[in-house]
Scaffold this motif. Sequence first.
Motif, PDB file in Angstrom:
ATOM      1  N   CYS A   1       0.822  -1.219   0.000  1.00 43.42           N
ATOM      2  CA  CYS A   1       0.000   0.000   0.000  1.00 43.42           C
ATOM      3  C   CYS A   1       0.850   1.261   0.000  1.00 43.42           C
ATOM      4  O   CYS A   1       1.585   1.517   0.948  1.00 43.42           O
ATOM      5  CB  CYS A   1      -0.930   0.028   1.214  1.00 43.42           C
ATOM      6  SG  CYS A   1      -1.914   1.538   1.274  1.00 43.42           S
ATOM      7  N   PRO A   2       0.743   2.061  -1.058  1.00 39.77           N
ATOM      8  CA  PRO A   2       1.557   3.275  -1.144  1.00 39.77           C
ATOM      9  C   PRO A   2       1.147   4.327  -0.109  1.00 39.77           C
ATOM     10  O   PRO A   2       1.907   5.238   0.169  1.00 39.77           O
ATOM     11  CB  PRO A   2       1.310   3.778  -2.566  1.00 39.77           C
ATOM     12  CG  PRO A   2      -0.002   3.215  -2.950  1.00 39.77           C
ATOM     13  CD  PRO A   2      -0.115   1.898  -2.240  1.00 39.77           C
ATOM     14  N   MET A   3      -0.045   4.175   0.438  1.00 40.20           N
ATOM     15  CA  MET A   3      -0.490   5.124   1.457  1.00 40.20           C
ATOM     16  C   MET A   3      -0.143   4.619   2.864  1.00 40.20           C
ATOM     17  O   MET A   3      -0.473   5.253   3.850  1.00 40.20           O
ATOM     18  CB  MET A   3      -2.002   5.348   1.354  1.00 40.20           C
ATOM     19  CG  MET A   3      -2.449   6.011   0.066  1.00 40.20           C
ATOM     20  SD  MET A   3      -1.596   7.561  -0.265  1.00 40.20           S
ATOM     21  CE  MET A   3      -2.320   8.605   1.005  1.00 40.20           C
ATOM     22  N   HIS A   4       0.476   3.473   2.941  1.00 37.44           N
ATOM     23  CA  HIS A   4       0.880   2.868   4.213  1.00 37.44           C
ATOM     24  C   HIS A   4      -0.318   2.604   5.115  1.00 37.44           C
ATOM     25  O   HIS A   4      -0.250   2.777   6.322  1.00 37.44           O
ATOM     26  CB  HIS A   4       1.918   3.735   4.931  1.00 37.44           C
ATOM     27  CG  HIS A   4       3.170   3.887   4.138  1.00 37.44           C
ATOM     28  ND1 HIS A   4       4.404   4.069   4.713  1.00 37.44           N
ATOM     29  CD2 HIS A   4       3.393   3.877   2.818  1.00 37.44           C
ATOM     30  CE1 HIS A   4       5.322   4.171   3.768  1.00 37.44           C
ATOM     31  NE2 HIS A   4       4.724   4.060   2.604  1.00 37.44           N
ATOM     32  N   LEU A   5      -1.395   2.188   4.492  1.00 33.80           N
ATOM     33  CA  LEU A   5      -2.568   1.805   5.272  1.00 33.80           C
ATOM     34  C   LEU A   5      -2.422   0.342   5.679  1.00 33.80           C
ATOM     35  O   LEU A   5      -1.452  -0.322   5.322  1.00 33.80           O
ATOM     36  CB  LEU A   5      -3.837   1.986   4.433  1.00 33.80           C
ATOM     37  CG  LEU A   5      -4.123   3.424   3.990  1.00 33.80           C
ATOM     38  CD1 LEU A   5      -5.259   3.460   2.983  1.00 33.80           C
ATOM     39  CD2 LEU A   5      -4.468   4.287   5.191  1.00 33.80           C
ATOM     40  N   ASN A   6      -3.419  -0.153   6.398  1.00 32.26           N
ATOM     41  CA  ASN A   6      -3.447  -1.549   6.799  1.00 32.26           C
ATOM     42  C   ASN A   6      -4.645  -2.231   6.127  1.00 32.26           C
ATOM     43  O   ASN A   6      -5.676  -2.440   6.736  1.00 32.26           O
ATOM     44  CB  ASN A   6      -3.562  -1.637   8.332  1.00 32.26           C
ATOM     45  CG  ASN A   6      -3.414  -3.055   8.851  1.00 32.26           C
ATOM     46  OD1 ASN A   6      -3.599  -4.015   8.105  1.00 32.26           O
ATOM     47  ND2 ASN A   6      -3.099  -3.190  10.116  1.00 32.26           N
ATOM     48  N   PRO A   7      -4.508  -2.556   4.834  1.00 32.70           N
ATOM     49  CA  PRO A   7      -5.657  -3.108   4.099  1.00 32.70           C
ATOM     50  C   PRO A   7      -6.174  -4.404   4.717  1.00 32.70           C
ATOM     51  O   PRO A   7      -7.376  -4.675   4.655  1.00 32.70           O
ATOM     52  CB  PRO A   7      -5.101  -3.358   2.694  1.00 32.70           C
ATOM     53  CG  PRO A   7      -3.895  -2.489   2.593  1.00 32.70           C
ATOM     54  CD  PRO A   7      -3.323  -2.428   3.977  1.00 32.70           C
ATOM     55  N   ALA A   8      -5.276  -5.198   5.319  1.00 32.34           N
ATOM     56  CA  ALA A   8      -5.719  -6.458   5.920  1.00 32.34           C
ATOM     57  C   ALA A   8      -6.748  -6.180   7.004  1.00 32.34           C
ATOM     58  O   ALA A   8      -7.823  -6.784   7.033  1.00 32.34           O
ATOM     59  CB  ALA A   8      -4.527  -7.210   6.507  1.00 32.34           C
TER      60      ALA A   8
ATOM     61  N   ASP B   1      -8.028   7.823   3.179  1.00 34.09           N
ATOM     62  CA  ASP B   1      -6.752   8.070   2.515  1.00 34.09           C
ATOM     63  C   ASP B   1      -6.515   7.084   1.379  1.00 34.09           C
ATOM     64  O   ASP B   1      -5.594   7.252   0.590  1.00 34.09           O
ATOM     65  CB  ASP B   1      -5.601   7.973   3.516  1.00 34.09           C
ATOM     66  CG  ASP B   1      -5.553   9.187   4.420  1.00 34.09           C
ATOM     67  OD1 ASP B   1      -5.461  10.294   3.884  1.00 34.09           O
ATOM     68  OD2 ASP B   1      -5.626   9.024   5.649  1.00 34.09           O
ATOM     69  N   CYS B   2      -7.325   6.041   1.322  1.00 35.07           N
ATOM     70  CA  CYS B   2      -7.187   5.052   0.251  1.00 35.07           C
ATOM     71  C   CYS B   2      -7.649   5.667  -1.062  1.00 35.07           C
ATOM     72  O   CYS B   2      -8.723   6.235  -1.131  1.00 35.07           O
ATOM     73  CB  CYS B   2      -8.040   3.820   0.593  1.00 35.07           C
ATOM     74  SG  CYS B   2      -8.323   2.726  -0.810  1.00 35.07           S
ATOM     75  N   PHE B   3      -6.813   5.585  -2.084  1.00 37.56           N
ATOM     76  CA  PHE B   3      -7.245   6.130  -3.375  1.00 37.56           C
ATOM     77  C   PHE B   3      -7.508   5.026  -4.396  1.00 37.56           C
ATOM     78  O   PHE B   3      -7.493   5.246  -5.598  1.00 37.56           O
ATOM     79  CB  PHE B   3      -6.278   7.191  -3.894  1.00 37.56           C
ATOM     80  CG  PHE B   3      -4.893   6.707  -4.244  1.00 37.56           C
ATOM     81  CD1 PHE B   3      -4.520   6.555  -5.569  1.00 37.56           C
ATOM     82  CD2 PHE B   3      -3.960   6.417  -3.252  1.00 37.56           C
ATOM     83  CE1 PHE B   3      -3.240   6.118  -5.899  1.00 37.56           C
ATOM     84  CE2 PHE B   3      -2.683   5.982  -3.575  1.00 37.56           C
ATOM     85  CZ  PHE B   3      -2.325   5.827  -4.910  1.00 37.56           C
ATOM     86  N   GLU B   4      -7.761   3.847  -3.881  1.00 33.55           N
ATOM     87  CA  GLU B   4      -8.237   2.733  -4.708  1.00 33.55           C
ATOM     88  C   GLU B   4      -7.263   2.368  -5.822  1.00 33.55           C
ATOM     89  O   GLU B   4      -7.661   2.036  -6.933  1.00 33.55           O
ATOM     90  CB  GLU B   4      -9.636   3.049  -5.253  1.00 33.55           C
ATOM     91  CG  GLU B   4     -10.649   3.142  -4.126  1.00 33.55           C
ATOM     92  CD  GLU B   4     -11.965   3.785  -4.524  1.00 33.55           C
ATOM     93  OE1 GLU B   4     -12.323   3.717  -5.703  1.00 33.55           O
ATOM     94  OE2 GLU B   4     -12.631   4.348  -3.633  1.00 33.55           O
ATOM     95  N   CYS B   5      -5.982   2.416  -5.505  1.00 35.09           N
ATOM     96  CA  CYS B   5      -4.972   2.115  -6.519  1.00 35.09           C
ATOM     97  C   CYS B   5      -4.947   0.628  -6.861  1.00 35.09           C
ATOM     98  O   CYS B   5      -4.503   0.243  -7.930  1.00 35.09           O
ATOM     99  CB  CYS B   5      -3.598   2.541  -6.025  1.00 35.09           C
ATOM    100  SG  CYS B   5      -2.977   1.539  -4.660  1.00 35.09           S
ATOM    101  N   GLY B   6      -5.419  -0.206  -5.942  1.00 32.60           N
ATOM    102  CA  GLY B   6      -5.509  -1.628  -6.255  1.00 32.60           C
ATOM    103  C   GLY B   6      -4.296  -2.463  -5.883  1.00 32.60           C
ATOM    104  O   GLY B   6      -4.297  -3.670  -6.085  1.00 32.60           O
ATOM    105  N   CYS B   7      -3.254  -1.852  -5.337  1.00 30.29           N
ATOM    106  CA  CYS B   7      -2.050  -2.620  -4.998  1.00 30.29           C
ATOM    107  C   CYS B   7      -2.375  -3.749  -4.016  1.00 30.29           C
ATOM    108  O   CYS B   7      -1.858  -4.861  -4.147  1.00 30.29           O
ATOM    109  CB  CYS B   7      -0.994  -1.711  -4.371  1.00 30.29           C
ATOM    110  SG  CYS B   7      -0.250  -0.582  -5.543  1.00 30.29           S
ATOM    111  N   CYS B   8      -3.224  -3.454  -3.037  1.00 26.65           N
ATOM    112  CA  CYS B   8      -3.513  -4.458  -2.012  1.00 26.65           C
ATOM    113  C   CYS B   8      -4.207  -5.670  -2.619  1.00 26.65           C
ATOM    114  O   CYS B   8      -3.814  -6.810  -2.388  1.00 26.65           O
ATOM    115  CB  CYS B   8      -4.328  -3.854  -0.874  1.00 26.65           C
ATOM    116  SG  CYS B   8      -5.779  -2.936  -1.406  1.00 26.65           S
TER     117      CYS B   8
HETATM  118  S1  SF4 Z   1      -6.349   0.445  -2.810  1.00 27.05           S
HETATM  119 FE1  SF4 Z   1      -4.263   1.247  -2.732  1.00 27.05          FE
HETATM  120  S2  SF4 Z   1      -4.393   2.945  -1.272  1.00 27.05           S
HETATM  121 FE2  SF4 Z   1      -6.225   1.721  -0.978  1.00 27.05          FE
HETATM  122  S3  SF4 Z   1      -5.682   0.328   0.669  1.00 27.05           S
HETATM  123 FE3  SF4 Z   1      -5.278  -0.746  -1.243  1.00 27.05          FE
HETATM  124  S4  SF4 Z   1      -3.133  -0.362  -1.648  1.00 27.05           S
HETATM  125 FE4  SF4 Z   1      -3.770   1.138  -0.117  1.00 27.05          FE
END
Ligand code: SF4
Lengths: 446, 345
Positions: free
Chosen positions: A384-391, A413-420
């Motif tokens: 997560c590029p925003m350093h959130l805790n998606p889990a 703060d999540c911008f839905e980038c999809g990395c998680c």
């Molecule tokens: S979608 Fe992107 S910003 Fe949002 S939680 Fe997943 S990795 Fe982080």
Amino acid sequence: MGIFNLFGAGTFRHGVHPPSHKAATAHQPIRRLPFPDHLVIPLNQHIGKPAKLLVKKGQEVVRGEPLASADGFVSVPIHAPATGRIRDIRLMPSARGEQAMAIILHVYAAATQEVLWRNPVDPGALDPQGMIQAIQDTGMVGLGGAAFPSHVKLSIPEEKSVDTLVVNGCECEPYLSCDHRTMLEHPRELMRGIRYAMQATGVSKAIVGVEENKMDAVKLLREHLHAQSDISVEAVETKYPQGSEKMLIKSLMGREVPAGGIPLDIGVVVNNVGTLAALGKLLPVGEGLTERVVTVTGPGVEKPGNYIIPLGTPIGYVLKQVGYIGGENEFILGGPMMGPSVSDMETPVTKGTSGLLVLNEPEIEQETRRIWPCIKCGRCLNACPMHLNPAYLGLLAAKREYEEMAQTYHLNDCFECGCCSYVCPSNIPLVQHFRIAKAINREQAA
Amino acid sequence: MAKKPAIELRTTPHIHAPQDVIMIMRNVVYASLPMAAWAVWQYGLSALMLLLVVVASCMLSERVLNAKQGNTLGDWSAAITGILLFLTLPPGFPLWMGVIAGFSAIGLGKALFGGLGMNVFNPALVGRAFVQAAFPVAITSWTPAFFDGRFTTLIPSTLTAPFMIPPETGEWNMQVAVDAFTGATPLGLQKFDAVSTPVLDLLTGMTAGSAGESAALIILVCGLYLAFRGMLDWRIPVAVMAGTAITAAVFHFIDPVAYPDAMFMLFSGGLMLGAWFMASDMVGSPVTPAGVIIYGLLIGFVTVIIRLFGGLTEGVMYAILLGNAVTPLIDQVTQPRVFGHRKSS
Ligand code: SF4
Ligand code: SF4
């Protein structure tokens, strides 16, 4: 720059490295697609207020003529992408899912399709205010996919001060290469567009950020700098989502956009290379935005490439032109990480359409894989590029604790980038959970 | 052109990294097979039978106890639990006790919490802790490795009838042992007799102990394989080893006679297996980047403390279970600083 260069190309922390799949399109020149027999031109191709209709059913229009005018400041006009007759004005499917008001334009097959309507300006004579107006008149929006009106982005509120224009040439989404080709084929227009943006904002410095997988573009753009020391071109690490504004600013300048804020808050304004190159081309001759470069690619396409496509061209027509292979396919507008998937072949190419991607069976199959419980592998946190805790956000979403997600775990703060979701070995549709959670929170706040 | 139904909208992202749960788990199985094979090579038929029985018991328990989640054998996690559990048991462990070990590992360690992903503790260690408490004698009855005829004869305790006390193996040990065999593990020798086993023997498995306690080298290679494929968070075993080495070194520095050195601590007992294959178990370890380091160091530290000052010779198992227990807390206090925020939440 500076110390960041000591450690190689600038970058941000986390992110993912999906296979790029750009080779199929990145090395071919941009080609032009013929005009279809009709165009579907939505009035809301941009973020903000839909444009105000200027034409009537049955009316004849020439290419370049305004079909709709900006309705207020956060709105842009729409110009006729082709010479023809207005066949209808009604609700049509749009890329965003819901139906939207659109002009159906019957294209005259015999017309030469030259741009016949212009409103030239002398860019050199414009003050910032005049430049903003001239940009709005072109109908320009962020061509990277955001479709946010460019003149709004370049208008600096009085209480803010901005020192740097960041020009986004990352194109970090896999498969897409339209910005890459634009940089290679239209460096002059791009440089001109950068000047206009600097003129509009009054910034004294511009940095073009390009991912390291496009060093040919970096080299070429540097050659076009000549002695202009106020513009620089920097390579940044090839990593998704390098092209997100916040990440790119971090990579280039080490500055962090504060939570809930925008780049303006830290003195930066960001524009995409495709947008500025189009601006550099259109603004001096006073033309509106009537076509754009779209990467049409994917395993389901016979002739992948970058095509100049008139706005409003239905994707079904595009696919026919590029040799659609058929079969069990999925159609995506934009890149595979954030682009919406569409099913209606009448869905048009609009100002924000950077790509048309056709994935076929094996790729789709991956999507329908079994969902396992979260095994707490922590990959999503490290992505997560925003350093959130998606889990943890995912676990809360399963328990429907949407408020807790926003309040304690920074859902917004999540911008839905999809990395998680991309890295999750359990195939948990995290982004989808977060989207729903945000929507419900919004609804409850309203 | 086939029109697709409008409701069939897929969500972003449309592509995924290739590794899914099954692929990771399958590779953990691959990585643990060489260790199991080594154990069979060392101890022969008895070890092979114990391996099969424990794995079968785990898988059967998984199928029955986690039936709610559907057939979950396909995720391989029960098989992994079985193999790891086997590696912590003495090779001559009675088979019927092996069945109980497997059942308690899955039942108490996993199903009780709701199945895969929900468990707090490493299931293999829960099983091991259960039989440690239930059968304290059998679990510390060691037999010599590489005894003659190990592929044709069984260790006497293996076939103990259910609910019977296994026979004494002391005398049998004397008969089959290649060298003088004391029936004591390197840690036992160190603790009670102050005899240090050479590190080279520890590395190559020329010592007594459970299958997974010997052959640190094989464990290391298997663990590294997973780490290089990105299927194991290398920071955890490294932190465990660092925690162990630092703590051991401090004590060794204070009193070199009473306390063994760091090398011995690292390569004796189940430390390697624990660090690479149990502490690193994703489900029971923290998810935050800082959390995994703290967790690993803590396990290393507690292991040495138990080994030096506890009544038991081996501390890895309890150290990891303790680490599992505090994982939610560690996660809680190590939430990363969110981009654009001043400090961590
Ligand atoms: S979608 Fe992107 S910003 Fe949002 S939680 Fe997943 S990795 Fe982080
Ligand atoms: S990546 Fe998926 S399985 Fe791993 S911790 Fe995140 S949500 Fe859980």
